[in-house]
Design a protein around this motif. Structure first.
Motif, PDB file in Angstrom:
ATOM      1  N   THR A 209      55.421 -63.704  15.716  1.00 34.00           N
ATOM      2  CA  THR A 209      56.520 -63.346  15.057  1.00 34.00           C
ATOM      3  C   THR A 209      56.323 -62.285  13.950  1.00 34.00           C
ATOM      4  O   THR A 209      57.185 -61.330  13.856  1.00 34.00           O
ATOM      5  CB  THR A 209      57.247 -64.556  14.722  1.00 34.00           C
ATOM      6  N   ILE A 210      55.399 -62.506  13.326  1.00 35.19           N
ATOM      7  CA  ILE A 210      55.200 -61.581  12.022  1.00 35.19           C
ATOM      8  C   ILE A 210      54.827 -60.240  12.551  1.00 35.19           C
ATOM      9  O   ILE A 210      55.482 -59.019  12.026  1.00 35.19           O
ATOM     10  CB  ILE A 210      54.098 -62.110  11.059  1.00 35.19           C
ATOM     11  N   SER A 211      54.077 -60.190  13.445  1.00 30.79           N
ATOM     12  CA  SER A 211      53.712 -58.804  14.153  1.00 30.79           C
ATOM     13  C   SER A 211      54.647 -57.930  14.935  1.00 30.79           C
ATOM     14  O   SER A 211      55.176 -56.945  14.557  1.00 30.79           O
ATOM     15  CB  SER A 211      52.575 -58.861  15.298  1.00 30.79           C
ATOM     16  N   GLU A 212      55.767 -58.985  15.559  1.00 29.33           N
ATOM     17  CA  GLU A 212      56.990 -58.241  16.111  1.00 29.33           C
ATOM     18  C   GLU A 212      57.983 -57.922  15.056  1.00 29.33           C
ATOM     19  O   GLU A 212      58.442 -56.540  14.894  1.00 29.33           O
ATOM     20  CB  GLU A 212      57.676 -59.346  16.905  1.00 29.33           C
ATOM     21  N   ASN A 213      58.074 -58.751  13.987  1.00 31.62           N
ATOM     22  CA  ASN A 213      59.055 -58.089  12.933  1.00 31.62           C
ATOM     23  C   ASN A 213      58.193 -56.880  12.165  1.00 31.62           C
ATOM     24  O   ASN A 213      59.083 -56.066  11.717  1.00 31.62           O
ATOM     25  CB  ASN A 213      59.016 -59.306  11.734  1.00 31.62           C
ATOM     26  N   GLU A 214      56.950 -56.765  11.914  1.00 32.87           N
ATOM     27  CA  GLU A 214      56.432 -55.681  11.548  1.00 32.87           C
ATOM     28  C   GLU A 214      56.565 -54.323  12.425  1.00 32.87           C
ATOM     29  O   GLU A 214      57.011 -53.384  11.742  1.00 32.87           O
ATOM     30  CB  GLU A 214      55.015 -55.877  11.219  1.00 32.87           C
ATOM     31  N   MET A 215      56.503 -54.618  13.541  1.00 32.14           N
ATOM     32  CA  MET A 215      56.701 -53.618  14.602  1.00 32.14           C
ATOM     33  C   MET A 215      58.080 -53.073  14.658  1.00 32.14           C
ATOM     34  O   MET A 215      58.451 -51.942  14.590  1.00 32.14           O
ATOM     35  CB  MET A 215      56.218 -53.876  16.135  1.00 32.14           C
ATOM     36  N   ALA A 216      58.969 -54.315  14.336  1.00 29.21           N
ATOM     37  CA  ALA A 216      60.408 -53.856  14.487  1.00 29.21           C
ATOM     38  C   ALA A 216      60.689 -53.173  13.281  1.00 29.21           C
ATOM     39  O   ALA A 216      61.515 -51.894  13.427  1.00 29.21           O
ATOM     40  CB  ALA A 216      61.405 -55.147  14.586  1.00 29.21           C
ATOM     41  N   SER A 217      60.249 -53.181  12.188  1.00 29.15           N
ATOM     42  CA  SER A 217      60.457 -52.646  11.099  1.00 29.15           C
ATOM     43  C   SER A 217      59.782 -51.246  11.159  1.00 29.15           C
ATOM     44  O   SER A 217      60.634 -50.361  10.427  1.00 29.15           O
ATOM     45  CB  SER A 217      59.602 -53.536   9.618  1.00 29.15           C
ATOM     46  N   GLN A 218      58.761 -50.998  11.578  1.00 31.94           N
ATOM     47  CA  GLN A 218      58.158 -49.779  11.744  1.00 31.94           C
ATOM     48  C   GLN A 218      58.834 -48.748  12.657  1.00 31.94           C
ATOM     49  O   GLN A 218      59.069 -47.853  12.297  1.00 31.94           O
ATOM     50  CB  GLN A 218      56.500 -49.853  12.322  1.00 31.94           C
ATOM     51  N   ARG A 224      64.480 -44.037  11.515  1.00 29.41           N
ATOM     52  CA  ARG A 224      65.465 -43.699  10.559  1.00 29.41           C
ATOM     53  C   ARG A 224      65.010 -42.488   9.914  1.00 29.41           C
ATOM     54  O   ARG A 224      65.537 -41.337   9.770  1.00 29.41           O
ATOM     55  CB  ARG A 224      65.407 -44.739   9.320  1.00 29.41           C
ATOM     56  N   ARG A 225      63.219 -42.370  10.344  1.00 26.93           N
ATOM     57  CA  ARG A 225      62.556 -40.949   9.601  1.00 26.93           C
ATOM     58  C   ARG A 225      63.193 -39.831  10.739  1.00 26.93           C
ATOM     59  O   ARG A 225      63.381 -38.728  10.446  1.00 26.93           O
ATOM     60  CB  ARG A 225      61.151 -41.265   9.775  1.00 26.93           C
ATOM     61  N   GLU A 226      63.247 -40.304  12.044  1.00 24.46           N
ATOM     62  CA  GLU A 226      63.547 -39.154  12.943  1.00 24.46           C
ATOM     63  C   GLU A 226      65.081 -38.729  12.525  1.00 24.46           C
ATOM     64  O   GLU A 226      65.233 -37.652  12.798  1.00 24.46           O
ATOM     65  CB  GLU A 226      63.593 -39.909  14.304  1.00 24.46           C
ATOM     66  N   HIS A 227      65.887 -39.696  12.588  1.00 21.59           N
ATOM     67  CA  HIS A 227      67.177 -39.274  12.038  1.00 21.59           C
ATOM     68  C   HIS A 227      67.276 -38.280  10.919  1.00 21.59           C
ATOM     69  O   HIS A 227      67.980 -37.426  10.917  1.00 21.59           O
ATOM     70  CB  HIS A 227      68.113 -40.433  11.929  1.00 21.59           C
TER      71      HIS A 227
END
Length: 349
Positions: A209-218, A224-227
């Motif tokens: 869950t933590i990894s998924e959250n980190e991946m989702a955050s990345q 957002r960086r692309e935008h």
């Protein structure tokens, strides 16, 4: 504990609060009771001290179950002496002189009670299996031994009262006990392993869950960086377009201004030229009808206006005669400039 002070031919006895003393002199009871103090002659006296406080007797013995398994029984018997006189007459609680063997009354009581407990416990355990003995043996033996000891004729006649029996443990042999403990240990180990696996599974799930959250955050940050990059590029492109459009407008304006300026200058030059030409034509038209002398005078005036300051002017006869001769020979239109030029050439400072 009682104390005896010895003197020549006589001794003094001082009892204790928990010891019942019986003083026999020549077979007759002279003193008895708790906390007694008296003088006696050791030569014809026998003293016995029976404890009247509660006594604890631990006992340990073995028995065989119905399925031929050896078990050990650990029990504790609490008793007291309710008839010290009978006890002193049946058991050895005599106070011995210093250096003599101690009384064996306590050992005798321990042997009697231990044998009774072992006898009744063996009879009871012989009717049960090992599993039943381990499961219900403690409570059954406690009931059986309590009833048997309290109703035993020998103990009652001796003056011993059983206050209680506690069966502490019924245990098989060590190897049998380990074998019986193995399934329980395996079950407990299995439960422990299952708890460990569940804990690890929960930890892995939390890590996932933590990894998924980190991946989702990345991913969110990358989006957002692309935008942001796209927006910055669009802004830069728009800025360049606006700048180019502004430059084009400025160039067009500058060209238009240059065209207007050039056209204005050309018009001005044309107008000036036309005015000059018109003035020259008008002048020529005026000069055409004028007399030669007048033209000469005008030419001299114009020449004089363009000449530097003249300090002295010398006119020789040759110069004057040549000028006049040329004036009369040249036509009217062309003579004026020629004469003026000739006259100007001869003027000296």
């Amino acid at each position: 504990m009682a104390s005896i002070k010895r003197y020549p031919w006589i001794s003094h006895f001082l009892g204790s609060p928990t010891g019942y003393v019986v003083h026999l002199q020549k077979g007759q009871v002279k003193h008895q009771g708790v906390g007694q103090a008296f003088w006696f002659r050791p030569a014809n006296s026998v003293l016995s001290e029976v404890p009247v406080d509660d006594q604890e007797l631990p006992t340990l013995f073995h028995a065989i179950t119905r399925d031929h398994q050896d078990v050990s029984v650990q029990a504790n018997v609490t008793y007291r002496f309710i008839d010290p006189v009978s006890v002193s007459s049946r058991l050895d609680f005599g106070l011995q002189p210093a250096g003599s063997a101690p009384a064996t009354g306590r050992e005798q009581v321990a042997t009697i009670i231990g044998q009774l407990c072992q006898s009744h416990a063996i009879d009871q355990i012989a009717t049960t299996t090992l599993a039943e003995a381990l499961e219900r043996g403690v409570s059954q033996l406690r009931t059986v031994l309590t009833d048997a000891l309290r109703t035993d004729t020998r103990l009652l006649s001796t003056g011993i009262e059983i206050l209680g029996v506690q069966v502490l443990a019924v245990r098989p042999e060590s190897d049998v006990e380990r074998a019986l403990q193995t399934p329980v240990r395996e079950k407990l180990q299995s439960e422990a392993d299952r708890a460990v696996y569940e804990r690890r599974a929960v930890a892995v799930e939390r890590e996932r869950t933590i990894s998924e959250n980190e991946m989702a955050s990345q991913i969110e940050l990358a989006t957002r960086r692309e935008h942001l990059v796209t927006q910055e590029g669009a802004n830069a492109r728009r800025q360049a377009e606006e700048k180019a459009a502004a430059g084009l407008i400025e160039a067009r304006a500058s060209a238009e201004r240059q065209d207007i300026t050039t056209s204005a200058e050309a018009n001005q030059i044309r107008l000036v030229g036309e005015a000059a030409a018109a003035r020259e034509a008008a002048t020529m038209e005026v000069y055409r009808d004028m007399e030669q002398a007048t033209l000469l005078a005008l030419a001299l005036r114009e020449a004089a206006g363009s000449l530097p300051n003249i300090g002295n002017l010398t006119i020789t006869p040759d110069l004057l005669s040549g000028a006049l001769a040329g004036l009369f020979r040249e036509p009217a239109g062309a003579g004026v400039p020629a004469a003026a030029a000739s006259t100007a050439g001869r003027i000296e400072k």
